[in-house]
Design a protein around this motif. Sequence first.
Motif, mmCIF file in Angstrom:
data_model
loop_
_atom_site.group_PDB
_atom_site.id
_atom_site.type_symbol
_atom_site.label_atom_id
_atom_site.label_comp_id
_atom_site.label_asym_id
_atom_site.label_seq_id
_atom_site.Cartn_x
_atom_site.Cartn_y
_atom_site.Cartn_z
ATOM 1 N N GLU A 63 0.852 -1.104 0.117
ATOM 2 C CA GLU A 63 -0.061 0.006 0.015
ATOM 3 C C GLU A 63 0.334 1.321 -0.290
ATOM 4 O O GLU A 63 0.124 2.323 -0.449
ATOM 5 N N ASP A 66 1.046 2.920 -3.787
ATOM 6 C CA ASP A 66 -0.215 3.080 -3.887
ATOM 7 C C ASP A 66 -0.293 5.004 -2.859
ATOM 8 O O ASP A 66 -0.356 6.263 -3.866
ATOM 9 N N ASP A 69 2.152 7.009 -4.806
ATOM 10 C CA ASP A 69 1.053 7.113 -6.195
ATOM 11 C C ASP A 69 0.425 8.446 -6.610
ATOM 12 O O ASP A 69 0.921 8.757 -7.428
ATOM 13 N N ARG A 70 -0.331 8.384 -5.643
ATOM 14 C CA ARG A 70 -0.973 8.911 -4.987
ATOM 15 C C ARG A 70 -0.583 10.668 -4.769
ATOM 16 O O ARG A 70 -0.533 11.462 -5.216
ATOM 17 N N GLU A 385 -2.480 -9.285 -7.003
ATOM 18 C CA GLU A 385 -2.770 -7.769 -7.078
ATOM 19 C C GLU A 385 -2.490 -6.789 -7.112
ATOM 20 O O GLU A 385 -1.642 -6.848 -5.922
ATOM 21 N N PRO A 386 -2.307 -5.448 -7.433
ATOM 22 C CA PRO A 386 -2.112 -4.823 -7.004
ATOM 23 C C PRO A 386 -2.405 -4.551 -5.713
ATOM 24 O O PRO A 386 -3.959 -4.577 -5.834
ATOM 25 N N ARG A 388 -4.720 -1.291 -3.589
ATOM 26 C CA ARG A 388 -5.350 0.220 -3.502
ATOM 27 C C ARG A 388 -5.825 0.455 -2.310
ATOM 28 O O ARG A 388 -6.835 -0.458 -1.317
ATOM 29 N N ASP A 391 -10.394 5.201 -0.766
ATOM 30 C CA ASP A 391 -10.550 7.197 -1.500
ATOM 31 C C ASP A 391 -10.729 7.924 -0.685
ATOM 32 O O ASP A 391 -11.704 7.611 -0.004
#
Length: 398
Positions: A63, A66, A69-70, A385-386, A388, A391
């Motif tokens: 995570e 992620d 990345d965000r 799986e990636p 995430r 949100d």
Amino acid sequence: MNETQTQTQSQTKTRNQTVLISGGSVAGPTLAYWLHHHGFTPTVVERAPRLRDGGYAVDFRGEALDVLDRMGLLEGIRALDTEMGDAALVDAEGRQYATLPAAVFAGDLEVLKGDLTRMLYEATREDVEYVFGDSIASLEQDEDGVLVSFEHGAPRRFDLVVGADGLHSRTRALAFGPEEEFVRHLGIYTAIFNLDNYLGLKNTGHLYAAPGKAANVFTARGNTEARAAFHFAADHLEYDRRDPASHKRIVAERFAGEGWEVPRLLKEMDTAQEFFFDSNAQVEMDTYSAGRIVLLGDAGYCAGPTSGRGTSQALIGAYVLAGELATRDGDHTAAFAAYEQQMRPYVAEHQALGREGAERFFMPAPTQEILDMLAANAPENTRTEPVRLPDYIPATAA
């Protein structure tokens, strides 16, 4: 500034706007980024007089990638990757007897901590107030906020205070109690320092082990530098945490007479400009918050260096804490409770890894078969799986 940031920051102001963050390493600046992103006004106070440069390598897993990345930082971080390959396990004569696969120790991505800290600072310095060379002296909270006294600066009031000031958190001591109530020693001490890459290593490292001791050297910054570490098993030691000369004496006494490159490394340590020494420990707390004060990263739930998850945990925690405050319109009571609920599973898993890692840290001369099995079972090699994170949409935008 992207469209999402602009839209978020233009929303109606939420409650508890001003947030003091103690600690300018990884967790603090990451939280400052996300708080500003969601429309809050963060201030970061850091005891060191300037950014801490250099340092040891830290890795990112799951995570945490992620989060980067965000933030739009993932590609920049990848450019700083140590690109560390497998490492050689050597005996007292320097002969290699096994290979430690990089998957065991380097995670999905690995960079020097100082490089990460600088990138986080550069990503926030235009929008966040930084106060270097100061620290919190006292905290007095009431229904409307927290009055903060500093070691050097004038007192100031903030709506909320976040302790992101590490294993020996001053914020935790002031708001929750003395360190010995929460810090659990894992039986290992570590010293890390910088040196020239005099062994001529290329994207690799050498590791030497003796009963209850280990030493290693890894390359850094495109093989132009190196980082060395000494680790030794010991029960709790009494020493002045701010006296590096005494730390070096402790290490030198423990490693006197050892083989391989240890004598040369001890000389390098004695003159090293960058030097770190501390126990490997975990922080266990019944709650991460007390009124308007909350803990983040190692200050509240350190998993220990042997977990390999400390930096990832700090990034995840910062993202979640800011997000929960945003979705709850700054309601700190509800946000802190939700943040803790979100983080507890991560913390339990990572601290279990830290304890397991400490127990096997000084295993005698592992076979290649065992090392290959550890690499095959590393989370980075078993994930399909990636990962995430959720949100977070500010309440004012809902």
